[in-house]
Motif scaffolding. Sequence first.
Motif, PDB file in Angstrom:
ATOM      1  N   GLU A  16       0.837  -1.205   0.000  1.00 12.26           N
ATOM      2  CA  GLU A  16       0.000   0.000   0.000  1.00 12.26           C
ATOM      3  C   GLU A  16       0.870   1.252   0.000  1.00 12.26           C
ATOM      4  O   GLU A  16       0.574   2.229  -0.687  1.00 12.26           O
ATOM      5  CB  GLU A  16      -0.928   0.018   1.215  1.00 12.26           C
ATOM      6  CG  GLU A  16      -1.832   1.233   1.232  1.00 12.26           C
ATOM      7  CD  GLU A  16      -2.763   1.282   2.425  1.00 12.26           C
ATOM      8  OE1 GLU A  16      -3.369   2.348   2.643  1.00 12.26           O
ATOM      9  OE2 GLU A  16      -2.885   0.279   3.148  1.00 12.26           O
ATOM     10  N   VAL A  17       1.964   1.234   0.759  1.00 14.27           N
ATOM     11  CA  VAL A  17       2.886   2.374   0.771  1.00 14.27           C
ATOM     12  C   VAL A  17       3.446   2.589  -0.631  1.00 14.27           C
ATOM     13  O   VAL A  17       3.487   3.720  -1.128  1.00 14.27           O
ATOM     14  CB  VAL A  17       4.026   2.156   1.794  1.00 14.27           C
ATOM     15  CG1 VAL A  17       5.115   3.204   1.631  1.00 14.27           C
ATOM     16  CG2 VAL A  17       3.482   2.175   3.207  1.00 14.27           C
ATOM     17  N   ILE A  25       3.857  10.358  -6.600  1.00 13.52           N
ATOM     18  CA  ILE A  25       4.978  10.834  -7.403  1.00 13.52           C
ATOM     19  C   ILE A  25       4.588  11.014  -8.865  1.00 13.52           C
ATOM     20  O   ILE A  25       5.127  11.866  -9.560  1.00 13.52           O
ATOM     21  CB  ILE A  25       6.176   9.869  -7.256  1.00 13.52           C
ATOM     22  CG1 ILE A  25       6.724   9.960  -5.832  1.00 13.52           C
ATOM     23  CG2 ILE A  25       7.261  10.148  -8.266  1.00 13.52           C
ATOM     24  CD1 ILE A  25       7.750   8.907  -5.493  1.00 13.52           C
ATOM     25  N   SER A  26       3.644  10.233  -9.356  1.00  7.87           N
ATOM     26  CA  SER A  26       3.276  10.304 -10.769  1.00  7.87           C
ATOM     27  C   SER A  26       2.150  11.288 -11.041  1.00  7.87           C
ATOM     28  O   SER A  26       1.425  11.139 -12.013  1.00  7.87           O
ATOM     29  CB  SER A  26       2.880   8.915 -11.264  1.00  7.87           C
ATOM     30  OG  SER A  26       1.705   8.491 -10.605  1.00  7.87           O
ATOM     31  N   VAL A 103       7.026   1.596   8.147  1.00  7.26           N
ATOM     32  CA  VAL A 103       5.850   1.270   7.328  1.00  7.26           C
ATOM     33  C   VAL A 103       4.583   1.840   7.971  1.00  7.26           C
ATOM     34  O   VAL A 103       3.750   2.443   7.297  1.00  7.26           O
ATOM     35  CB  VAL A 103       5.726  -0.250   7.115  1.00  7.26           C
ATOM     36  CG1 VAL A 103       4.393  -0.617   6.497  1.00  7.26           C
ATOM     37  CG2 VAL A 103       6.860  -0.750   6.234  1.00  7.26           C
ATOM     38  N   ASP A 104       4.446   1.673   9.274  1.00 10.04           N
ATOM     39  CA  ASP A 104       3.270   2.210   9.969  1.00 10.04           C
ATOM     40  C   ASP A 104       3.186   3.725   9.846  1.00 10.04           C
ATOM     41  O   ASP A 104       2.118   4.287   9.590  1.00 10.04           O
ATOM     42  CB  ASP A 104       3.285   1.804  11.441  1.00 10.04           C
ATOM     43  CG  ASP A 104       3.008   0.331  11.649  1.00 10.04           C
ATOM     44  OD1 ASP A 104       2.482  -0.316  10.726  1.00 10.04           O
ATOM     45  OD2 ASP A 104       3.328  -0.173  12.747  1.00 10.04           O
ATOM     46  N   ARG A 109       0.834   8.667   7.240  1.00 16.54           N
ATOM     47  CA  ARG A 109       1.142   9.916   6.556  1.00 16.54           C
ATOM     48  C   ARG A 109       0.589   9.944   5.130  1.00 16.54           C
ATOM     49  O   ARG A 109      -0.022  10.930   4.713  1.00 16.54           O
ATOM     50  CB  ARG A 109       2.653  10.130   6.529  1.00 16.54           C
ATOM     51  CG  ARG A 109       3.099  11.435   5.934  1.00 16.54           C
ATOM     52  CD  ARG A 109       4.603  11.602   6.010  1.00 16.54           C
ATOM     53  NE  ARG A 109       5.319  10.462   5.471  1.00 16.54           N
ATOM     54  CZ  ARG A 109       5.487  10.211   4.180  1.00 16.54           C
ATOM     55  NH1 ARG A 109       4.987  11.025   3.295  1.00 16.54           N
ATOM     56  NH2 ARG A 109       6.153   9.144   3.785  1.00 16.54           N
ATOM     57  N   LEU A 110       0.766   8.850   4.388  1.00 17.72           N
ATOM     58  CA  LEU A 110       0.336   8.826   2.994  1.00 17.72           C
ATOM     59  C   LEU A 110      -1.175   8.712   2.820  1.00 17.72           C
ATOM     60  O   LEU A 110      -1.706   9.109   1.790  1.00 17.72           O
ATOM     61  CB  LEU A 110       1.050   7.701   2.248  1.00 17.72           C
ATOM     62  CG  LEU A 110       2.559   7.913   2.053  1.00 17.72           C
ATOM     63  CD1 LEU A 110       3.202   6.645   1.523  1.00 17.72           C
ATOM     64  CD2 LEU A 110       2.830   9.085   1.148  1.00 17.72           C
ATOM     65  N   ARG A 111      -1.864   8.179   3.793  1.00 22.35           N
ATOM     66  CA  ARG A 111      -3.321   8.118   3.705  1.00 22.35           C
ATOM     67  C   ARG A 111      -3.956   9.501   3.818  1.00 22.35           C
ATOM     68  O   ARG A 111      -5.083   9.709   3.389  1.00 22.35           O
ATOM     69  CB  ARG A 111      -3.888   7.208   4.785  1.00 22.35           C
ATOM     70  CG  ARG A 111      -3.734   5.747   4.474  1.00 22.35           C
ATOM     71  CD  ARG A 111      -4.302   4.875   5.546  1.00 22.35           C
ATOM     72  NE  ARG A 111      -4.136   3.455   5.197  1.00 22.35           N
ATOM     73  CZ  ARG A 111      -4.357   2.463   6.030  1.00 22.35           C
ATOM     74  NH1 ARG A 111      -4.746   2.714   7.277  1.00 22.35           N
ATOM     75  NH2 ARG A 111      -4.185   1.213   5.651  1.00 22.35           N
TER      76      ARG A 111
END
Length: 113
Positions: A16-17, A25-26, A103-104, A109-111
């Motif tokens: 998922e990360v 990034i894209s 990872v956690d 952060r990314l969510r």
Amino acid sequence: MNFWNASTRVATAAPEVVARRVAYISQAVPWSPEAMNEMQRMVTEKMTAAVESWWVLCGGALSAGATASVAPPLWWSPEAHAHGQREALLVAHRALQPVSDVVDANILRLREH
């Protein structure tokens, strides 16, 4: 959290990360300062987690070697064997912990993006 939970968490959350980072990034402007920071973060966090894990493994190996050299005949007893297995699992869990923490933190952060 035990070793099984941590390894399962890494195995399920890491893809998922990766997917979230690739999507981030894209975007329309792939070389934006935010995307560049994210790419640099990927490198530095992996290096940091790898070094932390390495030191845990080195400490575990030194500890196991010191224990083995003190009482080699006890090494062959069933109790010593069970103790060695528990210690190895504990070292593996400690070595996986920096990776699991990264990872956690990335998932949280990314969510938000």
